[in-house]
Design a protein around this motif. Sequence first.
Motif, short mmCIF file in Angstrom:
data_model
loop_
_atom_site.label_atom_id
_atom_site.label_comp_id
_atom_site.label_asym_id
_atom_site.label_seq_id
_atom_site.Cartn_x
_atom_site.Cartn_y
_atom_site.Cartn_z
N TYR A 216 -18.56 28.91 30.53
CA TYR A 216 -17.81 30.12 30.89
C TYR A 216 -17.24 29.99 32.30
O TYR A 216 -16.08 30.35 32.55
CB TYR A 216 -18.72 31.34 30.79
N TRP A 217 -18.04 29.46 33.24
CA TRP A 217 -17.57 29.33 34.62
C TRP A 217 -16.41 28.33 34.72
O TRP A 217 -15.43 28.58 35.42
CB TRP A 217 -18.72 28.87 35.51
N ALA A 218 -16.51 27.19 34.03
CA ALA A 218 -15.45 26.17 34.09
C ALA A 218 -14.16 26.71 33.48
O ALA A 218 -13.06 26.46 34.01
CB ALA A 218 -15.90 24.90 33.38
N LEU A 219 -14.26 27.43 32.36
CA LEU A 219 -13.07 28.00 31.73
C LEU A 219 -12.40 29.01 32.66
O LEU A 219 -11.17 28.98 32.84
CB LEU A 219 -13.47 28.66 30.41
N ARG A 220 -13.19 29.86 33.28
CA ARG A 220 -12.64 30.88 34.17
C ARG A 220 -12.02 30.24 35.42
O ARG A 220 -10.92 30.62 35.84
CB ARG A 220 -13.76 31.84 34.57
N SER A 221 -12.70 29.24 35.98
CA SER A 221 -12.18 28.58 37.18
C SER A 221 -10.89 27.81 36.89
O SER A 221 -9.95 27.81 37.70
CB SER A 221 -13.23 27.63 37.75
N PHE A 222 -10.82 27.19 35.71
CA PHE A 222 -9.61 26.44 35.37
C PHE A 222 -8.43 27.39 35.17
O PHE A 222 -7.30 27.09 35.60
CB PHE A 222 -9.85 25.61 34.10
N CYS A 223 -8.66 28.52 34.53
CA CYS A 223 -7.57 29.48 34.33
C CYS A 223 -7.11 30.08 35.65
O CYS A 223 -5.91 30.32 35.86
CB CYS A 223 -8.01 30.57 33.35
N LYS A 224 -8.05 30.30 36.59
CA LYS A 224 -7.66 30.78 37.91
C LYS A 224 -6.82 29.74 38.64
O LYS A 224 -5.86 30.07 39.33
CB LYS A 224 -8.92 31.11 38.72
N TRP A 225 -7.21 28.47 38.52
CA TRP A 225 -6.41 27.39 39.14
C TRP A 225 -5.00 27.37 38.56
O TRP A 225 -4.02 27.22 39.28
CB TRP A 225 -7.11 26.05 38.92
N MET A 226 -4.90 27.54 37.23
CA MET A 226 -3.60 27.54 36.58
C MET A 226 -2.77 28.75 37.02
O MET A 226 -1.55 28.64 37.23
CB MET A 226 -3.79 27.57 35.06
N ALA A 227 -3.43 29.90 37.24
CA ALA A 227 -2.70 31.08 37.69
C ALA A 227 -2.18 30.88 39.11
O ALA A 227 -1.03 31.25 39.41
CB ALA A 227 -3.62 32.31 37.62
N ARG A 228 -2.98 30.31 39.98
CA ARG A 228 -2.51 30.04 41.35
C ARG A 228 -1.41 28.99 41.36
O ARG A 228 -0.47 29.05 42.15
CB ARG A 228 -3.68 29.55 42.21
N ARG B 139 2.41 34.30 40.11
CA ARG B 139 2.73 35.54 39.39
C ARG B 139 2.20 35.52 37.95
O ARG B 139 2.82 36.07 37.04
CB ARG B 139 4.24 35.78 39.35
N VAL B 140 1.09 34.84 37.75
CA VAL B 140 0.46 34.77 36.43
C VAL B 140 -1.02 35.08 36.62
O VAL B 140 -1.67 34.53 37.51
CB VAL B 140 0.64 33.38 35.79
N THR B 141 -1.55 35.95 35.78
CA THR B 141 -2.97 36.25 35.86
C THR B 141 -3.77 35.18 35.13
O THR B 141 -3.22 34.35 34.38
CB THR B 141 -3.26 37.61 35.23
N ALA B 142 -5.08 35.19 35.34
CA ALA B 142 -5.94 34.22 34.68
C ALA B 142 -5.93 34.42 33.17
O ALA B 142 -5.96 33.45 32.40
CB ALA B 142 -7.37 34.33 35.22
N GLY B 143 -5.84 35.69 32.72
CA GLY B 143 -5.78 35.94 31.28
C GLY B 143 -4.50 35.42 30.67
O GLY B 143 -4.50 34.85 29.57
N GLN B 144 -3.37 35.58 31.37
CA GLN B 144 -2.11 35.05 30.87
C GLN B 144 -2.12 33.52 30.86
O GLN B 144 -1.58 32.89 29.94
CB GLN B 144 -0.96 35.57 31.72
N ALA B 145 -2.76 32.93 31.87
CA ALA B 145 -2.87 31.46 31.90
C ALA B 145 -3.69 30.96 30.71
O ALA B 145 -3.34 29.95 30.08
CB ALA B 145 -3.49 31.02 33.21
N TYR B 146 -4.77 31.68 30.39
CA TYR B 146 -5.59 31.28 29.24
C TYR B 146 -4.78 31.39 27.95
O TYR B 146 -4.87 30.52 27.07
CB TYR B 146 -6.84 32.16 29.16
#
Length: 666
Positions: A493-505, A509-516
């Motif tokens: 769960y932590w790796a998935l969340r961290s990767f989506c945050k990296w993709m958003a940054r 202008r993209v949230t972590a949920g949109q990146a996922y």
Amino acid sequence: MPTRHTTTDRGGLTAGKPADANRPFTATDWGHVQWRQVERDVRRLQHRIFMAKVRGDVRGVQSLQRLLASSWSAKLLAVRKVAQENGGRKTPGIDGVVSTSDKHRARLLKDGLSLTGYRPSPVRRVFIPKANGTMRPLGIPTLKDRAMQCLVKLALEPEWEAVFEPHSYGFRPGRAVQDAAVAVKHGLGAEGAGRKNQRPRCRWVLDADIKSFFDEISHDAILSHVPVFREVIAGWLKAGVFTGEVFDPTDTGTPQGGVISPLLANIALHGLEDLFHEWSMTGRSRDRMEVVEAFSAPPSGYRKCRPENARVSLRGPQRPRKTNRREPPKVYGPYPDGSWRTLRLVPNESRTRTSPGLRRDPGLRDLRLIRYADDFVVLARSRRQLERVVLPKLREFLAARGLRLSDEKTKIVRDTEGFDFVGRQFKRLSPTKFLVRPRRRSVRAHRDALLALFRNRAIPVGHQIQRANAIIRGFCNHFRTDHSGRTFQRLTYWALRSFCKWMARRGGRVTAGQAYHRLTRVNGHRFSMPTAYTPQGRLVTLLAHTRFHRVRHQQVKGTNSPLDPRLTDYWEERRERSLLRRLMADGNRRRRYLLRRQQNRCAITGLPIADVSEVEIHHIIPTHVGGNDDWSNLCLVFPWAHTALHARHQGDYSRASLNDVPFSGI
């Protein structure tokens, strides 16, 4: 002019050597070395050294060690290990020399790698951070010194493998961290140690730590045990270090970073476990039977007796018989091979370590010391036993080697409190339940490694997934033999969340949920984990930690060593079972098929594969010159052999063919 490679009939000490002995060894010759023959020649001499040590033939051991250190096959193998396999081959010593091509490896062999007249160079000292925030000094020898150390290690290792203690697991062939973890569990009465309702005998643990082991170990404690290569090893120990441009002499300690340093550490600490052992006769008998003569059929004039009654018969009657009649000699048989034998009794001088629970001395009963390099724990029945028996003996043993226990880190704990050892936390939950999981510091280091990777926003998404998968795969393969299920769930769960945050940054202008949402929908297909294409056009998916199911580790038996020629079948069966368990747990049908087709060997070199994580998939015909991903075009190879093959092609992949992979099974 093509190069012809020759081998000798006895010893094979010229494997991979040019037929013209006057011509220097070149990079072309290195690409045609027959590595199966090289390893077979070295292993044959190592087996002879091992058996000479078992027989007690001191002169034979020393003679064979000199022969191995001067053999051409051992020099080839030493250069390959330090200049082609080792991850530090691109890290220079004080001379700035590294190994990146076959020319550099051929240059090492051109120097001769002879121990005669050899003088080591000082090591280059660098500092790496420790877990407690301090810095650890690391000594980096030159590339030639590393090759020479590996050469001496090949000669010394068989001698010491014949006498090393059963619960010594650090930096020894055929042994791993997982063996030490299983030994601790069994010593504390968990998982296979006995009946389910059996009360554990060992409830107290001495978590010991040697203060500055590699910096304070006495040179005499090491040199007094190595009579053959004493001058060379003394040169490495006293060569000094360069910290920047400042030279410091080394009067004590051995540099961390040297190839031979772990072996020297095991030699210096040899005997630590035997402080708490008692010895008993092998077979629990004062005498043993020795074969005098063997026959294919019972000879005439002999009295035939059964083999199971041989010992009683040879000892004779308890009371002398009142007769002068001479009895005929006895022959015993038939044995399973159909032979008949005459026997005699000889004194039983062989000794074996008494089981911990059967020791006569109550102060030593049930004590178990389990060591991994310089880190060890002692399991005992009571706190008093540790304080009055164990600690005085440990302090006396270490003081003779210039060492001492760290008062801050050495502690006595109960098994229900938990303790850390070999990167794991051990804790008893109930009399029959025991928990072994990655310790918090190991999990934190794994998360820090992934966070350092996610700080770079310029890497393509597919390439980032590949790099993250390598870190995740290494961590999970290391801890999958423990009770790591919940830890893996949280990390997934932590790796998935961290990767989506990296993709958003990275996207802005993209949230972590949109990146996922974007990363899990590729070409109309939905995935549970982020998926993307690499720059080479390959579809990759971020690995979930929970994908790695638990695989029970089979602990190595007693003092068994892969250098013992009598246990060849045991180690071959152990290797095949380990590969099968790993592949069945991963559910990887492709790798299982390729290994079966290649008979568990590297497709390029033919060397046996011991771990699935040590190999890479190779396309026989590259995809950009007409190849495909069909299983008939794939094979498993070692990374160093894979890199060397592409270097030989020199960018011209039209030269690729089945001749490059003679052991692919196609």
